[in-house]
Design a protein around this motif. Structure first.
Motif, mmCIF file in Angstrom:
data_model
loop_
_atom_site.group_PDB
_atom_site.id
_atom_site.type_symbol
_atom_site.label_atom_id
_atom_site.label_comp_id
_atom_site.label_asym_id
_atom_site.label_seq_id
_atom_site.Cartn_x
_atom_site.Cartn_y
_atom_site.Cartn_z
ATOM 1 N N VAL A 1 0.840 -1.204 0.000
ATOM 2 C CA VAL A 1 0.000 0.000 0.000
ATOM 3 C C VAL A 1 0.872 1.250 0.000
ATOM 4 N N MET A 2 1.936 1.266 0.810
ATOM 5 C CA MET A 2 2.846 2.413 0.798
ATOM 6 C C MET A 2 3.614 2.489 -0.515
ATOM 7 N N ALA A 3 3.895 1.342 -1.119
ATOM 8 C CA ALA A 3 4.573 1.345 -2.417
ATOM 9 C C ALA A 3 3.704 2.021 -3.472
ATOM 10 N N VAL A 4 2.386 1.829 -3.405
ATOM 11 C CA VAL A 4 1.475 2.497 -4.335
ATOM 12 C C VAL A 4 1.572 4.010 -4.158
ATOM 13 N N GLY A 5 1.631 4.480 -2.909
ATOM 14 C CA GLY A 5 1.800 5.905 -2.655
ATOM 15 C C GLY A 5 3.122 6.423 -3.182
ATOM 16 N N ALA A 6 4.175 5.616 -3.028
ATOM 17 C CA ALA A 6 5.485 6.016 -3.525
ATOM 18 C C ALA A 6 5.479 6.135 -5.048
ATOM 19 N N LEU A 7 4.778 5.238 -5.733
ATOM 20 C CA LEU A 7 4.660 5.327 -7.200
ATOM 21 C C LEU A 7 4.046 6.660 -7.611
ATOM 22 N N ARG A 8 3.033 7.081 -6.883
ATOM 23 C CA ARG A 8 2.390 8.360 -7.186
ATOM 24 C C ARG A 8 3.370 9.516 -7.014
ATOM 25 N N ALA A 9 4.180 9.450 -5.946
ATOM 26 C CA ALA A 9 5.160 10.515 -5.697
ATOM 27 C C ALA A 9 6.194 10.581 -6.819
ATOM 28 N N LEU A 10 6.647 9.413 -7.275
ATOM 29 C CA LEU A 10 7.651 9.381 -8.330
ATOM 30 C C LEU A 10 7.095 9.978 -9.623
ATOM 31 N N ARG A 11 5.867 9.649 -9.942
ATOM 32 C CA ARG A 11 5.264 10.185 -11.164
ATOM 33 C C ARG A 11 5.065 11.690 -11.052
ATOM 34 N N ILE B 1 -3.885 -6.221 -5.909
ATOM 35 C CA ILE B 1 -3.716 -5.171 -6.916
ATOM 36 C C ILE B 1 -2.270 -5.034 -7.381
ATOM 37 N N ALA B 2 -1.318 -5.645 -6.680
ATOM 38 C CA ALA B 2 0.107 -5.434 -6.974
ATOM 39 C C ALA B 2 0.462 -5.801 -8.415
ATOM 40 N N ARG B 3 -0.128 -6.862 -8.922
ATOM 41 C CA ARG B 3 0.202 -7.293 -10.285
ATOM 42 C C ARG B 3 -0.516 -6.476 -11.348
ATOM 43 N N ASP B 4 -1.523 -5.691 -10.943
ATOM 44 C CA ASP B 4 -2.295 -4.907 -11.902
ATOM 45 C C ASP B 4 -1.794 -3.478 -12.037
ATOM 46 N N LEU B 5 -0.802 -3.088 -11.233
ATOM 47 C CA LEU B 5 -0.254 -1.747 -11.332
ATOM 48 C C LEU B 5 0.546 -1.591 -12.617
ATOM 49 N N THR B 6 0.865 -0.363 -12.971
ATOM 50 C CA THR B 6 1.706 -0.092 -14.139
ATOM 51 C C THR B 6 2.941 0.685 -13.697
ATOM 52 N N PRO B 7 4.113 0.047 -13.706
ATOM 53 C CA PRO B 7 4.347 -1.364 -14.007
ATOM 54 C C PRO B 7 3.937 -2.256 -12.830
ATOM 55 N N PRO B 8 3.791 -3.561 -13.080
ATOM 56 C CA PRO B 8 3.461 -4.481 -11.983
ATOM 57 C C PRO B 8 4.529 -4.401 -10.885
ATOM 58 N N LEU B 9 4.093 -4.549 -9.642
ATOM 59 C CA LEU B 9 4.958 -4.279 -8.496
ATOM 60 C C LEU B 9 5.780 -5.494 -8.078
ATOM 61 N N THR B 10 7.096 -5.302 -8.001
ATOM 62 C CA THR B 10 7.962 -6.289 -7.352
ATOM 63 C C THR B 10 7.655 -6.280 -5.866
ATOM 64 N N THR B 11 7.519 -7.454 -5.276
ATOM 65 C CA THR B 11 7.109 -7.518 -3.878
ATOM 66 C C THR B 11 7.525 -8.855 -3.271
ATOM 67 N N VAL B 12 7.261 -9.011 -2.001
ATOM 68 C CA VAL B 12 7.479 -10.279 -1.299
ATOM 69 C C VAL B 12 6.110 -10.842 -0.952
ATOM 70 N N ARG C 1 8.837 -8.308 -10.493
ATOM 71 C CA ARG C 1 7.983 -7.856 -11.591
ATOM 72 C C ARG C 1 8.599 -6.630 -12.228
ATOM 73 N N GLY C 2 7.805 -5.910 -13.008
ATOM 74 C CA GLY C 2 8.345 -4.844 -13.855
ATOM 75 C C GLY C 2 8.762 -3.571 -13.146
ATOM 76 N N SER C 3 8.462 -3.422 -11.853
ATOM 77 C CA SER C 3 8.799 -2.155 -11.178
ATOM 78 C C SER C 3 10.246 -2.081 -10.744
ATOM 79 N N THR C 4 11.013 -3.141 -10.952
ATOM 80 C CA THR C 4 12.445 -3.131 -10.606
ATOM 81 C C THR C 4 13.272 -3.582 -11.800
ATOM 82 N N SER C 5 14.454 -2.993 -11.937
ATOM 83 C CA SER C 5 15.406 -3.386 -12.977
ATOM 84 C C SER C 5 16.768 -2.853 -12.574
ATOM 85 N N ARG C 6 17.758 -3.101 -13.378
ATOM 86 C CA ARG C 6 19.073 -2.527 -13.114
ATOM 87 C C ARG C 6 18.975 -0.998 -13.186
ATOM 88 N N PRO C 7 19.776 -0.287 -12.407
ATOM 89 C CA PRO C 7 19.699 1.192 -12.437
ATOM 90 C C PRO C 7 19.874 1.733 -13.858
#
Length: 342
Positions: free
Chosen positions: A256-266, A286-297, A333-339
């Motif tokens: 849930v906080m990661a969703v808020g962080a996505l909004r801040a980044l955008r 909802i984690a897999r339905d975000l754009t991009p899908p959220l990497t998570t545990v 998932r798609g929300s993480t990659s190499r810098p």
């Protein structure tokens, strides 16, 4: 004010167990005559009067399950509730939820309430607190509930001794830290939960352990506390980016906080994961339905609720505690990659 004597006081003075004292005074089962006389003598000396609420609990036939949660609107607890209700539907039990809004005094009050009602079983569905005074108060309530014939199961790490269902928060956070390190991230910001919760301390400990294994140091300003809400995740992400403008990844301690962080980044015109990678914890639907899908545990939340219900309606294992450890699973998932890599 003089303290009202309890069944535990009677048992202590008579030199017997609480169960023996309870059986003697309630005449539920025959007791050795010598032990019976000791218990009755102790009760007379203390002017002990049986608590009608405790007796009702011990003899209850009511099939109600009391459940205390921190915030039922949080998808983490909603998923636990779903698993719990699914298991309860097969046992003809009525489930009653009480929402604490993360208030420790309210949590204690609800446990006292269930002790005073005809409730056989109680589930505390939320992590414990790094607070000795609260832990001692909750432990006393749990001991009293169980001494009167009730059953208690906790979900998450608590300091009060009870049967428990524990997700591997430490191992999941460690795995995520190692994965981010392997991607090449060296400047990582953390959005933690409330610092007094054991879930927060466990996830922080696991992530620090992973960074240490990867020989990565966490910057002094790299940790901002949230409260597990979307709004706090957004505020914390802005704070992190202001303090560490060159960070390449953010780990929020729940999705849930990661969703808020996505909004801040955008809002700052930053692309995910091209400019900043982001990861959460729990794997809410909802984690897999975000754009991009959220990497998570992934935490087996529904399974935790189901297992807690099944344990709490079974007889206790004598004096031994039943602790069930459930694994977590890193889900990339798609929300993480190499810098700097889309």
């Amino acid at each position: 004010m003089e303290k009202t004597p309890t069944i535990s006081d009677v048992a202590r003075l008579a030199g017997v167990s609480v169960a023996t004292a309870s059986r003697t005074l309630s005449r539920a089962r025959r007791v050795n005559p010598e032990l019976q006389e000791r218990v009755l003598a102790a009760a007379r000396e203390l002017s002990y009067a049986p608590n009608p609420h405790a007796r009702a609990l011990a003899q209850a036939t009511d099939a109600t399950v009391g459940v205390v949660v921190h915030d039922i609107s949080d998808p983490y607890f909603s998923e636990i509730a779903s698993g719990l209700l699914g298991a309860a539907s097969g046992s003809d039990r009525l489930v009653v939820f009480c929402n604490t809004y993360r208030d420790p005094e309210r949590e204690l009050a609800y446990v006292r309430h269930f002790r005073a009602q005809r409730v056989q079983v109680l589930i505390l569905a939320g992590s414990g607190r790094e607070d000795r005074e609260f832990g001692a108060a909750m432990a006393e309530q749990i001991r009293g509930f169980e001494a009167a014939g009730g059953r208690v199961v906790v979900i998450g790490r608590h300091y009060a001794l009870a049967d428990a269902v524990l997700p591997d928060n430490v191992g999941g956070a460690r795995a995520l830290a190692l994965a981010l390190a392997e991607m090449g991230h060296r400047r990582v910001g953390l959005i933690s939960g409330p610092p007094q919760l054991t879930t927060t301390s466990d996830r922080l400990a696991g992530f620090r352990r992973g960074l240490e294994e990867a020989r990565i140091e966490l910057a002094p300003d790299a940790l901002v506390a949230g409260d597990f809400s979307r709004e706090s995740g957004e505020r914390a992400a802005h704070a992190l980016l202001g303090a560490l403008p060159r960070l390449t990844a953010i780990f929020a301690f729940n999705d849930v906080m990661a969703v808020g962080a996505l909004r801040a980044l955008r809002a700052r015109g930053l692309r995910v994961p091209d400019d900043v990678s982001i990861a959460g914890f729990d794997d809410i639907p909802i984690a897999r339905d975000l754009t991009p899908p959220l990497t998570t545990v992934r935490v087996p939340m529904a399974r935790m609720g189901e297992l807690a219900l099944r344990i709490v309606i079974e007889p206790a294992l004598g004096t031994a505690l039943r602790i069930e450890h459930l694994p977590t699973e890193l889900t990339l998932r798609g929300s993480t990659s190499r810098p700097g890599t889309p």
